[in-house]
Scaffold this active site. Sequence first.
Site, PDB file in Angstrom:
ATOM      1  N   GLN A 196       0.982  10.825  -4.531  1.00  0.00           N
ATOM      2  CA  GLN A 196      -0.033  11.706  -3.930  1.00  0.00           C
ATOM      3  C   GLN A 196       0.239  13.168  -4.252  1.00  0.00           C
ATOM      4  O   GLN A 196      -0.535  14.048  -3.843  1.00  0.00           O
ATOM      5  CB  GLN A 196      -0.070  11.510  -2.401  1.00  0.00           C
ATOM      6  CG  GLN A 196      -0.429  10.101  -1.975  1.00  0.00           C
ATOM      7  CD  GLN A 196      -1.903   9.769  -2.177  1.00  0.00           C
ATOM      8  OE1 GLN A 196      -2.749  10.650  -2.365  1.00  0.00           O
ATOM      9  NE2 GLN A 196      -2.232   8.489  -2.148  1.00  0.00           N
TER      10      GLN A 196
ATOM     11  N   HIS B 287       5.059   4.867   1.894  1.00  0.00           N
ATOM     12  CA  HIS B 287       4.094   3.826   1.511  1.00  0.00           C
ATOM     13  C   HIS B 287       4.880   2.533   1.312  1.00  0.00           C
ATOM     14  O   HIS B 287       6.051   2.575   0.937  1.00  0.00           O
ATOM     15  CB  HIS B 287       3.448   4.281   0.200  1.00  0.00           C
ATOM     16  CG  HIS B 287       2.302   3.458  -0.274  1.00  0.00           C
ATOM     17  ND1 HIS B 287       2.471   2.279  -0.967  1.00  0.00           N
ATOM     18  CD2 HIS B 287       0.960   3.657  -0.191  1.00  0.00           C
ATOM     19  CE1 HIS B 287       1.276   1.791  -1.275  1.00  0.00           C
ATOM     20  NE2 HIS B 287       0.346   2.600  -0.821  1.00  0.00           N
TER      21      HIS B 287
ATOM     22  N   CYS C 159      -1.263   1.242   3.990  1.00  0.00           N
ATOM     23  CA  CYS C 159       0.001   0.734   3.440  1.00  0.00           C
ATOM     24  C   CYS C 159       1.201   1.471   4.025  1.00  0.00           C
ATOM     25  O   CYS C 159       2.194   1.706   3.334  1.00  0.00           O
ATOM     26  CB  CYS C 159       0.025   0.815   1.908  1.00  0.00           C
ATOM     27  SG  CYS C 159      -1.223  -0.178   1.126  1.00  0.00           S
TER      28      CYS C 159
HETATM   29  N1  PLP Z   1       2.884   5.595  -3.203  1.00  0.00           N
HETATM   30  C1  PLP Z   1       1.947   6.238  -2.502  1.00  0.00           C
HETATM   31  C2  PLP Z   1       2.330   7.402  -1.659  1.00  0.00           C
HETATM   32  C3  PLP Z   1       0.613   5.850  -2.579  1.00  0.00           C
HETATM   33  O1  PLP Z   1      -0.323   6.498  -1.878  1.00  0.00           O
HETATM   34  C4  PLP Z   1       0.273   4.744  -3.390  1.00  0.00           C
HETATM   35  C5  PLP Z   1      -1.113   4.238  -3.452  1.00  0.00           C
HETATM   36  O2  PLP Z   1      -1.853   4.350  -2.496  1.00  0.00           O
HETATM   37  C6  PLP Z   1       1.287   4.122  -4.122  1.00  0.00           C
HETATM   38  C7  PLP Z   1       2.578   4.563  -3.996  1.00  0.00           C
HETATM   39  C8  PLP Z   1       0.988   2.989  -5.053  1.00  0.00           C
HETATM   40  O3  PLP Z   1       0.436   3.471  -6.239  1.00  0.00           O
HETATM   41  P1  PLP Z   1      -0.204   2.506  -7.363  1.00  0.00           P
HETATM   42  O4  PLP Z   1      -1.598   2.203  -6.901  1.00  0.00           O
HETATM   43  O5  PLP Z   1      -0.226   3.341  -8.603  1.00  0.00           O
HETATM   44  O6  PLP Z   1       0.656   1.339  -7.503  1.00  0.00           O
END
Ligand code: PLP
Length: 438
Positions: free
Chosen positions: A217, A137, A396
């Site tokens: 996730q 991500h 993302c």
């Molecule tokens: N990492 C992963 C794998 C995600 O799916 C997401 C959100 O979609 C994030 C990080 C970011 O998380 P947060 O919304 O808590 O900042």
Amino acid sequence: MNVIGQINESFFAESGFDVNQIRAEFPILSTQVNGKPLVYLDNGASSQKPVAVIEAMDAYWRETNANVHRGVHYLSQKATREFDASREKVRAFLGAKHSHEIIFTAGCTASINLVAESWGRSNLKAGDEILISTMEHHSNIVPWQLIAQRVGATVLPIPISDAGEIDLDAYRGMLSERTKMVAIIHVSNSLGTINPVKEIIQMAHAAGAKVLVDGAQAGPHIRINVQDLNADFYTLSCHKMYAPTGIGVLYGKETLLNEMPPYQGGGDMIHTVSFEKTTYAPLPYKFEAGTPNIAGVIGLGSTIDYLAALGSRFENREVADISEALDAAFRTLEAREKELTDYGMQVLGDIDGVRLTGTAPNKVGILAFTLDCAHPHDVGTVLDNIGIAVRTGHHCCMPLMKRLGVPATTRASLAMYNTHEEIDELVVGIKKVKELFG
Ligand code: PLP
């Protein structure tokens, strides 16, 4: 233990799992969208909240609201007790050794930025390498690029297979004395792949590198034990795991957190302040400057209570120990999700023109695909017209989309309250898209 891949039908039939009972505990699921019952399949972006969490938040505002760690008065003491109790619940949720290894942040993104900045500033130098995977991500790419640019380090992507699995041989070949950090996603938000993080961590440690695991996730889907994984840092995104928005978790090993400089300065993170010299509070407060998201933290605690109560319900007995109750909850939830995911992959894969992205055997309920006749945004719009919420776009993960050779995908992401009937509705919706665009 992760039971995905070892489903035992008789175990599942005997458990106290009742999807209708669970659905009734999530009030928003009775919403009508465009005259149709909502089919909520965007849990990877954010999950819905059970009534127990909504009521705990409501009770906080009505009966507890005050600042923590400061006041001697009744409400401040009550808020502090509930706030601190949540930290202990998160410790149990992650299997951490100490509750002071749990830092509350604004989200998973904030947790990763904290480590990249604080750990990175004091441990990275020119010529060092940070390994990430191609399926990360953006939250686990950009913070590392920012610190790498500042210190002259390099961020290198570990390749993945067409099915969406990390190429462990390539990873082994990339590890060297230059590797200082391996930042790796536990469960892919775009593919659903559960990465072999324990093995990845062992290999990184053998090369002398530290490991940060992005568990955004994983939290909602699989039982996590940071000590068993031997992760140096582990992050959670709580709004994806049935808890409120605006709250995240950073786990870090005590020794590492103690060595790291503060990330942000302000109230609550200090021991003493003077114009000559300021000293810092011990863990976890050193990394929690300013008034925290008190309601969110307490809401998170109630989410963990809810999950633990599910453990007792599934076992048809009172499981008093919170860790044991969470083990029991996830045993059943993982088995249920495995069954639903297999079903979804099969029925979606049977539709002519659907190309599934993320076909690793060890995966959670992320059903992502492209359709040969329509752009994902058109798929999402048609599905929304019939009440089905999915995510479309690059999720993302632009480098992953490039690797897959697609600009975007459509992603249906499952939670504990989803059903086979909802997946059937999705299939009907995709067939409708084909009629319109095919
Ligand atoms: N990492 C992963 C794998 C995600 O799916 C997401 C959100 O979609 C994030 C990080 C970011 O998380 P947060 O919304 O808590 O900042």
